[in-house]
Design an enzyme around this catalytic site. Structure first.
Site, PDB file in Angstrom:
ATOM      1  N   GLU A 141      -7.289   2.595   2.025  1.00  0.00           N
ATOM      2  CA  GLU A 141      -6.866   2.465   0.341  1.00  0.00           C
ATOM      3  C   GLU A 141      -8.239   1.470  -0.183  1.00  0.00           C
ATOM      4  O   GLU A 141      -9.047   0.103   0.744  1.00  0.00           O
ATOM      5  CB  GLU A 141      -5.627   2.121   0.165  1.00  0.00           C
ATOM      6  CG  GLU A 141      -5.362   0.911   1.227  1.00  0.00           C
ATOM      7  CD  GLU A 141      -5.699  -0.986   0.998  1.00  0.00           C
ATOM      8  OE1 GLU A 141      -6.152  -0.429  -0.493  1.00  0.00           O
ATOM      9  OE2 GLU A 141      -5.352  -1.513   1.459  1.00  0.00           O
ATOM     10  N   PHE A 142      -8.330   0.709  -1.152  1.00  0.00           N
ATOM     11  CA  PHE A 142      -8.763  -0.063  -1.418  1.00  0.00           C
ATOM     12  C   PHE A 142      -8.295  -0.295  -3.623  1.00  0.00           C
ATOM     13  O   PHE A 142      -9.594  -0.696  -4.126  1.00  0.00           O
ATOM     14  CB  PHE A 142     -10.636   0.764  -2.140  1.00  0.00           C
ATOM     15  CG  PHE A 142     -11.803   1.503  -1.265  1.00  0.00           C
ATOM     16  CD1 PHE A 142     -12.150   0.406  -0.511  1.00  0.00           C
ATOM     17  CD2 PHE A 142     -11.265   2.708  -0.994  1.00  0.00           C
ATOM     18  CE1 PHE A 142     -12.997   0.940   0.055  1.00  0.00           C
ATOM     19  CE2 PHE A 142     -12.337   2.987  -0.324  1.00  0.00           C
ATOM     20  CZ  PHE A 142     -12.641   2.505   1.198  1.00  0.00           C
ATOM     21  N   VAL A 164       1.105  -1.502   0.060  1.00  0.00           N
ATOM     22  CA  VAL A 164      -0.227  -0.194   0.167  1.00  0.00           C
ATOM     23  C   VAL A 164       1.205   1.558   0.257  1.00  0.00           C
ATOM     24  O   VAL A 164       0.971   2.107  -0.929  1.00  0.00           O
ATOM     25  CB  VAL A 164      -0.493   0.116   1.415  1.00  0.00           C
ATOM     26  CG1 VAL A 164      -2.376   1.335   1.662  1.00  0.00           C
ATOM     27  CG2 VAL A 164      -1.679  -1.400   1.518  1.00  0.00           C
ATOM     28  N   LYS A 194      -4.745 -15.662  -6.768  1.00  0.00           N
ATOM     29  CA  LYS A 194      -4.972 -14.954  -7.407  1.00  0.00           C
ATOM     30  C   LYS A 194      -4.243 -14.899  -9.009  1.00  0.00           C
ATOM     31  O   LYS A 194      -2.851 -14.423  -8.566  1.00  0.00           O
ATOM     32  CB  LYS A 194      -5.711 -13.834  -7.590  1.00  0.00           C
ATOM     33  CG  LYS A 194      -5.374 -12.852  -7.430  1.00  0.00           C
ATOM     34  CD  LYS A 194      -6.639 -11.227  -7.267  1.00  0.00           C
ATOM     35  CE  LYS A 194      -5.484  -9.982  -7.228  1.00  0.00           C
ATOM     36  NZ  LYS A 194      -6.350  -8.743  -7.201  1.00  0.00           N
ATOM     37  N   ASN A 218     -14.768  -4.785   1.892  1.00  0.00           N
ATOM     38  CA  ASN A 218     -14.251  -5.755   1.870  1.00  0.00           C
ATOM     39  C   ASN A 218     -15.129  -7.227   1.912  1.00  0.00           C
ATOM     40  O   ASN A 218     -15.097  -8.056   1.302  1.00  0.00           O
ATOM     41  CB  ASN A 218     -13.279  -5.812   2.391  1.00  0.00           C
ATOM     42  CG  ASN A 218     -11.633  -5.232   1.223  1.00  0.00           C
ATOM     43  OD1 ASN A 218     -11.961  -5.335   0.192  1.00  0.00           O
ATOM     44  ND2 ASN A 218     -10.594  -4.944   2.361  1.00  0.00           N
ATOM     45  N   ASP A 227      11.088   3.844   5.619  1.00  0.00           N
ATOM     46  CA  ASP A 227      10.618   2.464   6.098  1.00  0.00           C
ATOM     47  C   ASP A 227      11.480   2.167   7.521  1.00  0.00           C
ATOM     48  O   ASP A 227      12.815   2.366   7.440  1.00  0.00           O
ATOM     49  CB  ASP A 227      10.706   0.852   5.233  1.00  0.00           C
ATOM     50  CG  ASP A 227       9.793  -0.248   5.222  1.00  0.00           C
ATOM     51  OD1 ASP A 227       8.512  -0.171   5.111  1.00  0.00           O
ATOM     52  OD2 ASP A 227      10.615  -0.724   6.046  1.00  0.00           O
ATOM     53  N   CYS A 241      -6.467  -9.313   2.047  1.00  0.00           N
ATOM     54  CA  CYS A 241      -7.115  -7.902   2.139  1.00  0.00           C
ATOM     55  C   CYS A 241      -9.051  -9.063   2.997  1.00  0.00           C
ATOM     56  O   CYS A 241     -10.028  -9.100   3.811  1.00  0.00           O
ATOM     57  CB  CYS A 241      -7.637  -7.243   1.434  1.00  0.00           C
ATOM     58  SG  CYS A 241      -6.902  -5.732   1.182  1.00  0.00           S
ATOM     59  N   ARG A 301      -6.553  -2.704  -5.171  1.00  0.00           N
ATOM     60  CA  ARG A 301      -7.154  -4.977  -5.388  1.00  0.00           C
ATOM     61  C   ARG A 301      -5.083  -4.647  -6.367  1.00  0.00           C
ATOM     62  O   ARG A 301      -4.224  -4.348  -6.838  1.00  0.00           O
ATOM     63  CB  ARG A 301      -7.949  -4.660  -6.791  1.00  0.00           C
ATOM     64  CG  ARG A 301      -8.993  -4.954  -6.370  1.00  0.00           C
ATOM     65  CD  ARG A 301      -9.245  -5.087  -7.971  1.00  0.00           C
ATOM     66  NE  ARG A 301      -9.308  -4.389  -8.643  1.00  0.00           N
ATOM     67  CZ  ARG A 301      -9.628  -3.792  -9.700  1.00  0.00           C
ATOM     68  NH1 ARG A 301     -10.502  -5.088 -10.439  1.00  0.00           N
ATOM     69  NH2 ARG A 301      -9.297  -2.445 -10.771  1.00  0.00           N
ATOM     70  N   GLU A 302      -4.255  -6.046  -4.826  1.00  0.00           N
ATOM     71  CA  GLU A 302      -3.329  -6.441  -5.878  1.00  0.00           C
ATOM     72  C   GLU A 302      -3.839  -7.070  -6.917  1.00  0.00           C
ATOM     73  O   GLU A 302      -4.324  -7.346  -7.631  1.00  0.00           O
ATOM     74  CB  GLU A 302      -2.649  -7.542  -4.880  1.00  0.00           C
ATOM     75  CG  GLU A 302      -2.505  -7.213  -4.341  1.00  0.00           C
ATOM     76  CD  GLU A 302      -1.836  -8.237  -3.027  1.00  0.00           C
ATOM     77  OE1 GLU A 302      -0.966  -8.700  -3.582  1.00  0.00           O
ATOM     78  OE2 GLU A 302      -1.710  -8.334  -1.528  1.00  0.00           O
TER      79      GLU A 302
HETATM   80  C1  UDX Z   1      -9.149  -6.543  -2.789  1.00  0.00           C
HETATM   81  C2  UDX Z   1     -10.362  -5.416  -2.820  1.00  0.00           C
HETATM   82  O1  UDX Z   1     -10.931  -6.287  -4.077  1.00  0.00           O
HETATM   83  C3  UDX Z   1      -9.573  -4.661  -2.763  1.00  0.00           C
HETATM   84  O2  UDX Z   1     -10.666  -2.990  -3.195  1.00  0.00           O
HETATM   85  C4  UDX Z   1      -9.848  -3.707  -1.216  1.00  0.00           C
HETATM   86  O3  UDX Z   1      -8.917  -3.213  -0.690  1.00  0.00           O
HETATM   87  C5  UDX Z   1      -7.904  -5.427  -0.987  1.00  0.00           C
HETATM   88  O4  UDX Z   1      -8.817  -6.926  -1.376  1.00  0.00           O
HETATM   89  P1  UDX Z   1      -7.371  -7.984  -3.483  1.00  0.00           P
HETATM   90  O5  UDX Z   1      -7.452  -8.697  -2.535  1.00  0.00           O
HETATM   91  O6  UDX Z   1      -5.946  -7.454  -4.343  1.00  0.00           O
HETATM   92  O7  UDX Z   1      -8.313  -6.676  -3.628  1.00  0.00           O
HETATM   93  O8  UDX Z   1      -7.818  -9.010  -4.466  1.00  0.00           O
HETATM   94  P2  UDX Z   1      -9.288  -9.870  -5.349  1.00  0.00           P
HETATM   95  O9  UDX Z   1      -9.093  -8.781  -6.735  1.00  0.00           O
HETATM   96  O10 UDX Z   1      -9.846  -8.907  -4.937  1.00  0.00           O
HETATM   97  O11 UDX Z   1      -9.487 -10.687  -4.969  1.00  0.00           O
HETATM   98  C6  UDX Z   1      -9.719 -11.361  -3.958  1.00  0.00           C
HETATM   99  C7  UDX Z   1      -9.924 -12.969  -3.739  1.00  0.00           C
HETATM  100  O12 UDX Z   1     -11.384 -13.093  -4.593  1.00  0.00           O
HETATM  101  C8  UDX Z   1      -9.145 -13.702  -5.267  1.00  0.00           C
HETATM  102  O13 UDX Z   1      -8.426 -14.808  -3.892  1.00  0.00           O
HETATM  103  C9  UDX Z   1      -9.903 -13.653  -6.094  1.00  0.00           C
HETATM  104  O14 UDX Z   1      -9.875 -14.779  -6.854  1.00  0.00           O
HETATM  105  C10 UDX Z   1     -10.766 -14.387  -5.713  1.00  0.00           C
HETATM  106  N1  UDX Z   1     -11.746 -14.014  -6.545  1.00  0.00           N
HETATM  107  C11 UDX Z   1     -12.291 -11.987  -7.347  1.00  0.00           C
HETATM  108  C12 UDX Z   1     -13.231 -14.521  -7.493  1.00  0.00           C
HETATM  109  O15 UDX Z   1     -12.728 -15.888  -6.960  1.00  0.00           O
HETATM  110  N2  UDX Z   1     -14.098 -14.382  -8.359  1.00  0.00           N
HETATM  111  C13 UDX Z   1     -14.288 -12.837  -8.812  1.00  0.00           C
HETATM  112  O16 UDX Z   1     -14.801 -13.038  -9.686  1.00  0.00           O
HETATM  113  C14 UDX Z   1     -13.466 -12.080  -8.411  1.00  0.00           C
END
Ligand code: UDX
Length: 423
Positions: free
Chosen positions: A148-149, A13, A316, A205, A32, A257, A151-152
């Site tokens: 923050e929102f 982040v 993911k 989330n 850091d 997250c 996505r990785e």
């Molecule tokens: C998430 C939120 O999307 C982001 O807004 C937040 O602030 C941080 O957490 P992130 O952890 O990067 O982001 O992953 P994300 O893309 O949300 O996916 C989360 C999990 O859901 C993953 O395991 C992904 O594979 C799964 N997923 C996502 C699904 O299984 N199906 C989908 O349609 C979307």
């Protein structure tokens, strides 16, 4: 107008925040406490796999807008804004460990010039803006929550083109100053009180996790009644109140997250006297989803002594992050039932997990195995040479936990194919 910003913490982040603010024209110093990390960042080396981040870090450093220092003291002196981006890991009882946050705040407090705005971007329990104010002990320093929102895998794009910016403060002038930092992002900027901003992050989330557990539960229903989940979810998603995003079924949801924030909101609600039973169900459904994938493997091969190939280790596609990865949850269960696993991921080269051997290409993961599990939706798995895979495996069984591969092509080659929510 360009501002001077200090960012405390150069994790995913903090680094994204610092580099993106520099990209928007602000002057940013990132601090850091880990010496090795700071020196590699000073050489322009990025410790995480994040699309576009390395480029904007290097450009920021080259044009003098972005620098890295050891310890926060040097970073905050002349700053108009200090962004707190330190880790807030989950403790055993599901609550957040705020020690790094309070330590950072106590360290910077004596070095802040009057009027500096301290902005909390770490995900923190509701009420933490007050906690930061108390740890600072300075009436002349306003504290603002700005969750923050990101996505990785698309963090840079999400930062520069956000769906919204949420700013929580009891100090209107400080909130307006933080809002001005995002003036060029073209997104709705929402000003609210600190508790609402903090809750918004958890609620967003938790809702995404709910949507995913719902999609996975509908997949289970589809399997039971002989429907195709892809069509069912497509049909649902056309309703603009539902939408198509975040409805892709899979092996369960993970990452740094969603699992943390889902557990945290249950614990926050519990502490405030509300039993968030719905959310407990969402988390439990996710655990069941890992089990369901393992049962699919067991339905074609007895796991005792079996060799299973797992394609994907990251939580993911698009990231090398393995935190709370569904792929790992599935692998742990396979190993616990007696299987050995050969796992491959394009971005993850090692994993310390008993019974799991990480190999360096997809074909090596298929070599001699009795079943293949597709656990992460990497594009490269869609272009595997299926004839070659068929020649390599001991038995032709494929469990596609991401509904990614061509089931017709696999069946034509004699594979048993099981997706999620479709036959
Ligand atoms: C998430 C939120 O999307 C982001 O807004 C937040 O602030 C941080 O957490 P992130 O952890 O990067 O982001 O992953 P994300 O893309 O949300 O996916 C989360 C999990 O859901 C993953 O395991 C992904 O594979 C799964 N997923 C996502 C699904 O299984 N199906 C989908 O349609 C979307």
């Amino acid at each position: 107008m360009a501002s001077t910003i200090a960012v405390i913490g150069t994790g995913y982040v903090g680094l994204t925040t610092g580099a993106c603010f520099a990209h928007l024209g602000h002057t940013v110093t990132c601090a850091d406490i880990v010496e090795a990390k700071v020196s590699s960042l000073q050489r322009g080396e990025i410790p995480i796999h994040e699309a576009g981040l390395e480029e904007i870090v290097r450009t920021g450093m080259d044009n003098g807008k972005l620098s890295f220092v050891l310890g926060s003291e040097q970073a905050v002196g002349g700053a108009e804004f200090v962004y707190l981006c330190v880790p807030t890991p989950q403790t055993a009882d599901g609550s957040a460990d705020l020690r790094a946050l309070t330590a950072a705040v106590e360290e910077i407090s004596p070095h802040l010039q009057p009027g500096t705005v301290v902005v909390n971007k770490s995900t923190v329990p509701v009420g933490s803006t007050l906690l930061v104010e108390q740890a600072l002990g300075r009436a002349d320093i306003p504290v603002v929550s700005n969750p923050e929102f990101l996505r990785e895998g698309s963090a840079v794009d999400d930062f520069l083109h956000p769906d919204r910016v949420v700013i929580g403060s009891d100090d209107q002038a400080a909130a307006d100053r933080v809002a001005s930092l995002y003036a060029d992002c073209g997104a709705p900027i929402m000003l609210t009180d600190p508790a609402s901003a903090e809750t918004c992050k958890y609620a967003a989330n938790a809702f995404l996790a709910t949507k995913l557990s719902f999609a996975n539960a509908i997949a289970a229903v589809c399997e039971a009644v002989g429907a195709d989940v892809n069509d069912v979810l497509l049909g649902m998603g056309y309703d603009h109140r539902i939408g198509h995003e975040f409805l892709r079924p899979g092996p369960g949801w993970g990452g740094s997250c969603l699992p943390k924030d889902s557990t945290a909101i249950i614990s926050i609600a519990d502490g405030a006297g509300y039993d968030f039973a719905l959310m407990r169900g969402v988390v439990e459904a996710n655990r069941q989803q890992f089990d369901r994938i393992v049962r699919k493997v067991e339905s074609v091969v007895p796991l005792d002594d079996a060799s299973v190939g797992v394609l994907g280790i990251a939580f993911k596609a698009g990231t090398d992050d393995t935190r709370e990865s569904p792929a790992i949850e599935v692998m742990k269960r396979l190993v616990a039932k007696g299987a050995t696993v050969k796992a491959y991921d394009p971005a993850v080269t090692s994993l310390d997990l008993h019974g799991v051997d990480v190999v360096d290409n997809a074909y090596a993961a298929c070599d001699g195995v009795s079943a293949i599990v597709v656990a992460t939706e990497w594009d490269e798995f869609t272009s595997l040479d299926l004839d070659r895979v068929g020649d390599l495996v001991a038995e032709r069984n494929l469990i596609d936990a991401r509904n990614l591969l061509d089931r017709v092509a696999l069946r034509q080659r004699g594979f048993t194919y099981q997706g999620v929510g479709r036959s």
